[in-house]
Design a protein around this motif. Structure first.
Motif, mmCIF file in Angstrom:
data_model
loop_
_atom_site.group_PDB
_atom_site.id
_atom_site.type_symbol
_atom_site.label_atom_id
_atom_site.label_comp_id
_atom_site.label_asym_id
_atom_site.label_seq_id
_atom_site.Cartn_x
_atom_site.Cartn_y
_atom_site.Cartn_z
ATOM 1 N N GLY A 97 -2.458 2.407 3.805
ATOM 2 C CA GLY A 97 -1.204 1.786 4.229
ATOM 3 C C GLY A 97 -1.022 1.832 5.752
ATOM 4 N N LYS A 143 1.838 1.895 8.073
ATOM 5 C CA LYS A 143 3.278 2.122 8.067
ATOM 6 C C LYS A 143 3.990 1.454 9.240
ATOM 7 C CE LYS A 143 6.686 5.844 7.789
ATOM 8 N NZ LYS A 143 6.892 7.308 7.767
ATOM 9 N N GLU A 156 -1.964 -3.527 4.478
ATOM 10 C CA GLU A 156 -3.171 -2.703 4.528
ATOM 11 C C GLU A 156 -3.700 -2.635 5.953
ATOM 12 O OE1 GLU A 156 -7.691 -2.743 2.641
ATOM 13 O OE2 GLU A 156 -6.094 -3.921 1.709
ATOM 14 N N THR A 172 4.441 1.446 -6.663
ATOM 15 C CA THR A 172 5.195 0.195 -6.519
ATOM 16 C C THR A 172 6.395 0.273 -7.461
ATOM 17 O OG1 THR A 172 3.221 -1.065 -5.940
ATOM 18 C CG2 THR A 172 5.105 -2.307 -6.768
ATOM 19 N N VAL A 227 3.318 6.043 1.926
ATOM 20 C CA VAL A 227 2.209 5.086 1.937
ATOM 21 C C VAL A 227 0.917 5.786 1.521
ATOM 22 C CG1 VAL A 227 3.328 3.737 3.752
ATOM 23 C CG2 VAL A 227 1.701 5.507 4.379
ATOM 24 N N ASP A 228 -0.055 5.019 1.025
ATOM 25 C CA ASP A 228 -1.349 5.592 0.656
ATOM 26 C C ASP A 228 -2.262 5.625 1.873
ATOM 27 O OD1 ASP A 228 -2.201 2.985 1.039
ATOM 28 O OD2 ASP A 228 -2.327 2.524 -1.090
ATOM 29 N N ASN A 229 -3.523 6.054 1.681
ATOM 30 C CA ASN A 229 -4.431 6.232 2.816
ATOM 31 C C ASN A 229 -4.806 4.922 3.498
ATOM 32 O OD1 ASN A 229 -5.874 5.330 0.658
ATOM 33 N ND2 ASN A 229 -7.660 6.615 1.022
ATOM 34 N N ASN A 263 0.830 -1.197 0.000
ATOM 35 C CA ASN A 263 0.000 0.000 0.000
ATOM 36 C C ASN A 263 0.868 1.253 0.000
ATOM 37 O OD1 ASN A 263 -3.072 -0.819 0.499
ATOM 38 N ND2 ASN A 263 -1.737 -2.245 1.584
ATOM 39 N N VAL A 264 1.549 1.434 -1.117
ATOM 40 C CA VAL A 264 2.362 2.639 -1.339
ATOM 41 C C VAL A 264 1.836 3.328 -2.584
ATOM 42 C CG1 VAL A 264 4.415 1.757 -0.168
ATOM 43 C CG2 VAL A 264 4.068 1.263 -2.593
ATOM 44 N N LEU A 265 2.235 4.603 -2.737
ATOM 45 C CA LEU A 265 1.729 5.358 -3.882
ATOM 46 C C LEU A 265 2.272 4.821 -5.197
ATOM 47 C CD1 LEU A 265 1.842 9.033 -2.547
ATOM 48 C CD2 LEU A 265 -0.119 7.509 -2.725
#
Length: 829
Positions: A759, A761, A798, A734, A755-757, A730-732
């Motif tokens: 993710g 971390k 996630e 890959t 990370v995205d919303n 879940n990163v912006l």
């Protein structure tokens, strides 16, 4: 003066004859006085119009004109004048040519029509036409049980007259008919002439002939006589006359009482059944047996459709005439037949008809019917009653309106059946006769088998009160002629002849171990160990010479001093020929075990791949073959090998998954579902378990725990050195980031945009090239991320879905806190 007057009269007569000839040259009887030179252009145009009206050319009319006295020279002049007129009027000529071409085109197209027009072509290919009458049929489900209704629902049964048949000689002509009249021989003439509304036909050069109301035979004679007056060769017999129907007229009939009553336009050759079919047959309450054909206000015939349905008799299917009326009255009485007849349904009965007639309408009893009597449900006007009609009364009993006849099934029993089973050559059912004895039945069954037990046979007999009894018979005496033992039989007796094999216990013997087909086998007398080993296909290559035979103990007394449950025999066999030293006799229920050789292991292999000098498969040379030994046998690592990227892939065995599934951890329903998913994942997706290897430690210390012992099927993978670091999850973005020494975990996350919303971390982890994984750790408020190495992979998982508290839950928590605070304050007061 008289001469002048005579000349004037002759000239007037001449010019009048010329004028009349010009006006109707084709119908004139004498053309010998016609002079073409004296005819005006208007006269020639009239002649041309006459020819066009008859669709004739001047060449077509040549023979007829010459036969009426015109000379050939005058005919040539007439033909030339007509051609000159045609040249002066090219519009009409072109129109005629176009019509001719259109006609030829249509004729050609009609020959190329598809199968939908085949019926119409068939009607016209015999020179006879009829206006097509279309009547769409709908299946009558309401009256489907009424006998005869299916006759008028079927569109293939329309009783339409066949136009290909010869014209009936008694056919009466009328307006609308069209006759084809031909003269052939020395003189020729052919034309289709309709019968006018006045009942007359008009024949060219012959005139009008009244034919309406005459039969085709009488009209033919009249037409021949009229033509013979004009055509001299007909009188002399040099030409013949043919008269036939070219088109059949349509007549009007009225149908009353049908499903679709009304006035119908039908062929003049149509019959009563054809008209009834068009009207859908009788209505709901219409009669099928007393249909009236009314002609000239009188009942001409009573039609009974059952004659056709039952016997195929079409004597009532008479031809119709103009203004005929078909009246279908209501039925007088109907009877219902149910049960075991070939054609159950509702039948209409006439006065005086009996049950035998009704049975013939229903096509008789079927093969399962009880025919001795039938049950009839009758209506008395006040209530119902039941009446039984015996077979002797079938031809006398007259069914009443509303009767319901029920034909029952025969009983599922036999009047003369007897059965024998067991140790005879033909066990089966046989016919029983009075006075029959058991010896006779055995003879019918082809005698006793060799294994028959003759001391006792059994007869199961059905008594009069429907209970059963058993009678025992000594077959030896019965077959020797002892009448006391040769028991008389009765209907439905079941004779059982026992077999001596029935009294023997079924003996089995079991063999297991190093044989080709281990299992349970039948025991036979004098069976030896040699026989059994050969029967099971012999020994396997891993069989040792040791054989153990366990035998059951049998004794009438209990010996507490003997602790043995079975007797065990230790034997040795010869490995070369599958024969034991001692020919050991086996007993029922013995259990034989052929032991395996103490040392019998086939060579097994492991695989090594990747950055190795000699990749491939290698045999495990000893029982404790390690990673280091196999790598060295494979020539060691190459210069491009990643020392931190070595791992072992070990196949997950089926028994490991079964153990996981068999352990009862007393889990909740949700955890159980997860466990099943894990087992499924291990079985279908993750076929290997990964063991990380630290090669640098192994090189320094051969006893390091990473230098594991290999198992058959293991695969050693040596990764090629790669300076990239993969970032997935879940990163912006890959991606694979080039490795930079000293850069932290966060550096690589930031390099792909973070990370995205979704993710998580703080739960991010790293997978090293050798399969080992590491996760981020925290202490107090400090978080420590794992070290990043080349060819590693960073994974951001996630976030789990959490349920937010509702407003009501927050209010509940607040009320609890308030209550606790109030309690504390109260306690300290």
């Amino acid at each position: 003066m008289k001469k002048i007057t005579a000349v004037l009269v002759l000239l007037f007569t001449f010019f009048v004859s010329l004028n009349m000839s010009a006006q109707d040259i084709l119908q004139s009887k004498d053309l010998s006085t016609v002079k073409v030179d004296y005819l005006s252009d208007s006269d020639i145009n009239k002649i041309k119009n006459q020819l066009d009206a008859k669709d004739l050319t001047i060449d077509d009319a040549e023979e007829a004109i010459l036969s009426k006295g015109m000379s050939k020279s005058e005919f040539s002049k007439l033909k030339a004048r007509l051609e000159e007129i045609s040249r002066k009027d090219p519009k009409k000529k072109n129109s005629k040519d176009k019509d001719s071409k259109d006609k030829d085109s249509k004729d050609k197209d009609s020959n190329d029509k598809d199968s939908k027009d085949k019926d119409k072509n068939k009607k016209s290919e015999f020179g006879r036409k009829q206006q097509e009458i279309i009547n769409n049929k709908i299946k009558d489900s309401l009256n489907a049980l009424i006998f005869g209704s299916e006759l008028f629902d079927n569109p293939t049964l329309n009783f339409e007259p066949d136009l290909k048949l010869a014209t009936p000689m008694n056919y009466v002509l009328g307006p609308g008919d069209e006759l084809q009249i031909s003269v052939y021989g020395v003189q020729e003439f052919d034309d289709n002439i309709p019968v006018s509304v006045e009942g007359k036909i008009t024949i060219q050069y012959v005139g009008q002939i009244a034919v309406s109301g005459m039969t085709i035979e009488a009209a033919t004679q009249k037409i021949k006589a009229a033509i013979a007056k004009v055509y001299s060769t007909v009188r002399s017999g040099q030409s013949q006359v043919s008269v036939s129907l070219a088109q059949i007229r349509t007549i009007k009939v009225t149908i009353v009482g049908g499903k679709q009553p009304g006035n119908y336009s039908i062929s003049s050759l149509a019959t009563v059944y054809n008209a009834l079919h068009l009207a859908g047959g009788p209505g709901k309450n219409g009669s099928y047996r007393n249909i009236e054909l009314i002609r000239n206000n009188k009942v001409y015939r009573n039609v009974d459709i059952y004659k056709f349905l039952v016997k195929g008799d079409q004597s009532d299917n008479v031809s119709l005439k103009e203004n005929d009326v078909i009246r279908i009255p209501a039925y007088s009485q109907r009877v219902t037949v149910e049960g075991e007849v070939k054609r159950p349904g509702i039948f209409e009965m006439k006065k005086g008809e009996t049950f035998s007639d009704l049975l013939s309408f229903a096509s008789g009893f079927n093969e399962f019917a009880y025919t001795a009597s039938v049950n009839i449900l009758q209506k008395t006007g006040k209530e119902f009653k039941v009446h039984d009609v015996n077979e002797s009364e079938f031809s006398k009993y007259q069914p009443q309106s509303g009767d319901v006849v029920k034909v029952a099934k025969i009983l599922n029993r036999f009047e003369n059946r007897i059965q024998i089973e067991g140790a005879v050559f033909r066990p089966d059912y046989y016919s029983f006769t009075e006075g029959m004895r058991i010896s006779e039945l055995i003879i019918r069954a082809e005698g006793l088998k060799e294994d028959a037990y003759t001391k006792r046979a059994r007869i199961i007999r059905l008594k009069s009160d429907l209970t059963t009894e058993i009678i025992n018979v000594d077959l030896t005496k019965a077959l020797e002629g002892d009448l006391n033992a040769d028991v008389p039989l009765k209907r439905e007796d079941i004779v059982t002849v026992y077999s001596i094999l029935d009294f023997r216990e079924e003996y089995k013997i079991t063999i297991d171990g190093e044989v080709k087909n281990p299992g349970e086998y039948e025991y036979y007398e004098n069976l030896t160990l040699n026989d059994l080993v050969v029967q099971v296909g012999g020994l396997t290559g891993s069989a040792s010479k040791r054989v153990e035979v366990a035998r059951m103990k049998k004794s009438d007394a209990i010996n507490d001093n003997d602790p043995k449950r079975v007797d065990v025999f230790e034997l040795e066999i010869n490995e070369g020929n599958n024969e034991q030293i001692k020919n050991f006799a086996l007993m029922p229920f013995d259990v034989i075990n052929i032991r395996r050789l103490a040392v019998y292991e086939k060579p097994e292999m492991v695989k090594i791949s990747g950055a190795i000098s000699y990749p491939g498969k290698y045999v495990l040379a000893n029982k404790k073959e390690t990673v280091y030994n196999v790598v060295m046998r494979a020539g060691g690592l190459t210069s491009i090998a990643n020392l931190d990227g070595m791992k072992i892939k070990r196949p997950i065995k089926e028994e490991q998954i079964e153990k996981l599934q068999s352990i009862d951890l007393n889990l909740t329903k949700e955890d159980t579902i997860r466990e099943k998913r894990l087992a499924k994942k291990l079985k279908e997706e993750l076929k290997y378990a990964t063991i990380p290897v630290d090669w640098e430690r192994i090189v320094k210390d051969k006893n390091h725990y990473s230098n594991v012992t290999l198992f058959p099927g293991d695969e050693i993978e040596v990764a090629t050195y790669n300076e990239g670091v993969k970032v997935t999850g879940n990163v912006l973005l890959t991606s694979e980031i080039p490795y930079r020494r000293g850069k932290s975990f966060k550096y690589y996350l930031n390099a792909v945009g973070g990370v995205d919303n979704m993710g998580w971390k703080k739960k991010a982890y790293i997978i090293y090239p050798n399969g080992k994984a590491a996760v981020a750790t925290s202490f107090l408020f400090f978080r420590s991320y794992p070290k990043v190495t080349p060819d590693s992979q960073i994974v951001v998982p996630e976030k789990p879905v959490t349920k937010k508290m509702t407003a009501g839950e927050w209010v509940g928590i607040g009320s609890v806190v308030s209550s606790l605070a109030l309690l504390i304050l109260t306690a300290f007061k």
